[in-house]
Write an enzyme that holds these catalytic residues in place. Structure first.
Site, PDB file in Angstrom:
ATOM      1  N   LYS A 269       0.860  -1.183   0.000  1.00 26.52           N
ATOM      2  CA  LYS A 269       0.000   0.000   0.000  1.00 26.52           C
ATOM      3  C   LYS A 269       0.895   1.231   0.000  1.00 26.52           C
ATOM      4  O   LYS A 269       1.757   1.390   0.854  1.00 26.52           O
ATOM      5  CB  LYS A 269      -0.890   0.017   1.248  1.00 26.52           C
ATOM      6  CG  LYS A 269      -1.958   1.090   1.227  1.00 26.52           C
ATOM      7  CD  LYS A 269      -3.009   0.832   0.143  1.00 26.52           C
ATOM      8  CE  LYS A 269      -4.319   0.367   0.706  1.00 26.52           C
ATOM      9  NZ  LYS A 269      -5.256  -0.115  -0.339  1.00 26.52           N
TER      10      LYS A 269
ATOM     11  N   THR B 176      -3.572  -5.141   0.743  1.00 32.89           N
ATOM     12  CA  THR B 176      -2.956  -3.832   0.956  1.00 32.89           C
ATOM     13  C   THR B 176      -3.815  -2.992   1.895  1.00 32.89           C
ATOM     14  O   THR B 176      -3.307  -2.109   2.580  1.00 32.89           O
ATOM     15  CB  THR B 176      -2.720  -3.095  -0.379  1.00 32.89           C
ATOM     16  OG1 THR B 176      -3.970  -2.750  -0.980  1.00 32.89           O
ATOM     17  CG2 THR B 176      -1.892  -3.947  -1.336  1.00 32.89           C
TER      18      THR B 176
ATOM     19  N   HIS C 270      19.770  25.943 -13.538  1.00 30.47           N
ATOM     20  CA  HIS C 270      20.526  26.966 -14.251  1.00 30.47           C
ATOM     21  C   HIS C 270      19.920  28.356 -14.070  1.00 30.47           C
ATOM     22  O   HIS C 270      18.717  28.552 -14.240  1.00 30.47           O
ATOM     23  CB  HIS C 270      20.576  26.643 -15.744  1.00 30.47           C
ATOM     24  CG  HIS C 270      21.151  25.303 -16.060  1.00 30.47           C
ATOM     25  ND1 HIS C 270      22.398  24.898 -15.617  1.00 30.47           N
ATOM     26  CD2 HIS C 270      20.674  24.256 -16.784  1.00 30.47           C
ATOM     27  CE1 HIS C 270      22.652  23.672 -16.054  1.00 30.47           C
ATOM     28  NE2 HIS C 270      21.616  23.254 -16.762  1.00 30.47           N
TER      29      HIS C 270
END
Lengths: 299, 299, 299, 299
Positions: free
Chosen positions: B12, B57, B248
């Site tokens: 899960k 789960t 950048h």
């Protein structure tokens, strides 16, 4: 029946400019994402593709970048930088009748180094975005400051009960819950001779202190208390608009596992969420019209 | 040729649990997004849909929530909470051979109220996510701590020149640039009798202080300096892995507008970005195998 | 104890290049986000900031853009474009020992115009991202194709029951549920003399058809069925790796309102979610080693 | 000076409901994310925390879910579902004076299976979101349909030159460029006895066909052409509002590498972007007031 052009606006959105002030130690930085939108007579562009009056959005990007140097001390605060940019577009480009500048300003903190704040190194604060909207129609400039994504939570001093009940109401009343929200707020200034940085910090302090100290019976009530406190503290602020998602924290039922849960274990849910929006204002405040506040707040 | 089942894992993901400690003033909270992944013999589930060995789960989610109360003081730090959960799945569910628990922990700060930290009200720090991965195979538990999205920037003390040149090289060398990155790092502990909160704060302080104080000729060099400093300062740390996007900041050419730009106005670009990844480790450190670090870091 | 440099890699991430083929009508386009990562002996860069062997990431960006023209017909498919780029970095830059190129390719469809596909106008498909990872160590190039964010759902033919039960198991078994997932999959080719476009379409057709037609007792079983069908249909594919979030659709209890809900009204939940990952492979397939698959899939 | 409450609204945002129609083969589904906002006299909630008139947002969620069954055939199209919900809140909850329902509807396509559309299995279209805003003040209901994130691109038939030039203008004019945008549009209906599905498909066909076939001198001109075509084709539509980011594709300069680039290789940039917004309307159309359109479009 004819088909006609209605309201239009256009501009360059999300120019991300970082300005370093490095003439003196320590260095300072501002970090702005700037969006420009202008209105005016751009009918020809729409109807025939005649661009003779069309200021390119590329030029707007160039202007934002150049003004990050040319605007001098105005660059140091997003309110004054936005005001300088709005004024430029309205004053210097004849066909622009109104300019709206929106800035998302990212606050940065100095990194500590050897127990001292470092003069050149920073970390992104991350706990909120500072926002500004300035709208200038050539006569009047409205300055609206704001905050977005300021996430606050209190573990108690929040109740919710006695509400209206009808067919679809199943919520259980509570006298103690977690209250959490992600504050988006905008506030209109009636004075522009303001130390913008101090003013912003003070609004955030009032807002946070009120959220913390207020015993709440509804998020709506907390909204009103925060707005009332801000204007009481800084009467030059005419109006505050809030959008407050109610970030629900649901008590988890642990009884199937024989575990007691006395307001201790919560599921922080994503969707759906309550969404509380409201305005608090001085009754003598001027009406800023429909354009002063960033419409992206959504109401 | 036969078609066979290879490596599998399941669990899960992203159970978002908030635990309030409210027995004493002030209240304390932890805010965890917990992901569980288990491996073991789940062949039947895949081949025939026979779920007799399949731990749901949903039960894993329940376990995370229940453990937020049952695990006692272990809940207070993500490392110890993850270790308790991993141990449970391996020890208590026979068919689980290895459990991996990943936690994204959100730090919260107390809101100020009347000059004091408020006992019940908090704001989300937002400047980084604290991460943990614990992998337990029933014999050994590897504890890996980390940080994600810690954005740092320095306005000087960064050079980049003398690099390799070939057909596609057009970059101009520089002796002064902005260096900025969003730090994702994970580090492996060889000692688990650690004050996890203090350990984490110390790593962040070392990392930040090194970034600030180091005169850099390449982001790679800064990476190494940060890793070296962390292990020197806390020798129980065996290995640090970094992923550092080079955010950048390009100097904007303002000469078309007659404006000088002495390293003052920068365009903060989004994409593409350099991406520097590297490992710094003790040469006597045990090999943690391929599973100890969160693979989501991407290498 | 010494502190040493371990594994490193670096490159330019997410160069977004769009190539138009306009020599003939109709125009064709490809839309690639390309990430380059190289490994090799870059110790000096890390230890001393000596960049003499450092190929700049800016040059990598330039190479991606130039190759979008120079690589000729190889540009038309992400697999062949990635292979050409990987080969270049390994063959032409002496200090590069291994290059990995990852591409996210956005599919575009022709817009209809007057009942015909338009020769110059397109809309973004949006239903999935096509992915490629090519890793070239100078001797061998592994080509791995994939798909990400392909969201599929079936309204019946999915059961889940007979699972393992323990203390934290409260889930009710079901013989009819919605099953939905967002497919991320990668598959390794053992043949590179392939029509990559047709191969990709065929994998997607097999995957989708199997998902649709398979009567499922567990998402794990569906995973296996999809992998098995893909390799059976295209035996040059050696291995498929899946990451399948179980996008839960919970039946809403409408009984408090006197409304029956016979598998008709569902709440589509966000988090937590089951996360099912697994590999299906030919038992005679070569071991591609740890580097062939995009590690960003997370396992 | 007094501090007073101004405009307020509140509701439950983003209830994600999926409705399956399974009485007949083939199954059909709708997938809606529904947001409710109501206005009315909720002063007590704000001023004193007296919730006696406060309809809970939880009840609104329940209503959305129950109406996904109770509203019958109205559920099949987001316009009619939103209208039914808005009507309920205004008609059945006395203190609600105006209700606004916004729906994000996800289109799903049937998966192919053995050359036929499968009766139970679907894939998410992904190429756009269908949107609806219905505002009902008890007397009048405004129905506004829309689309979001419809990304379109043309490789030629787009010019941009002859524009206004001033100090900050450096853009080179072009007679051939890529034009790309992500269409967000909303349109107001003056007739509600409409086959909403067909109407939506027809707007999208007109919009797409116009974008494809129009030779453009500015994105503003394309905007106007699309709006004009929509209203000409479907005169019951009174007004269309567009927000069109100009997704810049910049020609890459490959000359340093001796490579010619005849409008073939482009950098797809992220930020900043032009942002073109405009309205096209019938001159005899009723003024819908400030509340009919979803303010989240941002103007």
């Amino acid at each position: 029946m004819n088909i006609v052009l209605g309201h239009t606006q256009y501009g360059k959105a999300e120019t991300h400019v970082v300005r370093v002030f490095r003439d003196h130690e320590p260095h300072e930085i501002v970090d702005y994402v700037v969006s420009v939108a202008v209105t005016g007579d751009f009918t020809d562009v729409h109807l025939t593709g005649d661009n003779a009056r069309c200021l390119t959005t590329d030029a707007m990007k160039n202007t934002v970048n150049a003004y990050a140097k040319e605007a001098g001390d105005a660059v140091r605060q997003p309110e004054s930088f936005a005001a300088a940019l709005a004024r430029h577009f309205v004053a210097d480009v004849p066909q622009v009748e109104r300019a709206r500048i929106q800035i998302d300003a990212t606050p940065w903190d100095r990194l500590p180094s050897g127990g001292q704040p470092h003069p050149h190194a920073f970390s992104k604060r991350g706990s909120y975005v500072r926002t500004v909207t300035v709208t200038d129609d050539g006569t009047t400039a409205h300055v609206v400051s704001g905050v977005r994504d300021l996430v606050v939570l209190k573990t108690t001093d929040s109740e919710f009960h006695g509400f209206y009940e009808e067919r679809y109401t199943t919520l259980a009343p509570t006298t103690d819950r977690i209250m959490a929200t992600s504050v988006t707020a905008q506030w209109l200034h009636t004075d522009t001779d303001v130390d913008w940085g101090k003013s912003h910090d003070r609004v955030l302090a009032t807002l946070s202190g009120t959220f913390a100290g207020h015993h709440s019976f509804a998020l709506q009530q907390t909204l009103h208390a925060m707005g009332d406190a801000i204007i009481t503290e800084q009467p030059e602020i005419a109006e505050v608009r809030f959008s407050l998602p109610n970030k629900h924290h649901f008590l988890v039922d642990l009884s199937p596992f024989g575990v007691e849960n006395h307001q201790e274990v919560f599921h922080a849910d994503d969707r759906p969420y309550g969404y509380i929006e409201g305005t608090v204002r001085r009754d003598d405040a001027p009406d800023p019209g429909p354009d002063a506040f960033d419409p992206g707040q959504g109401w």
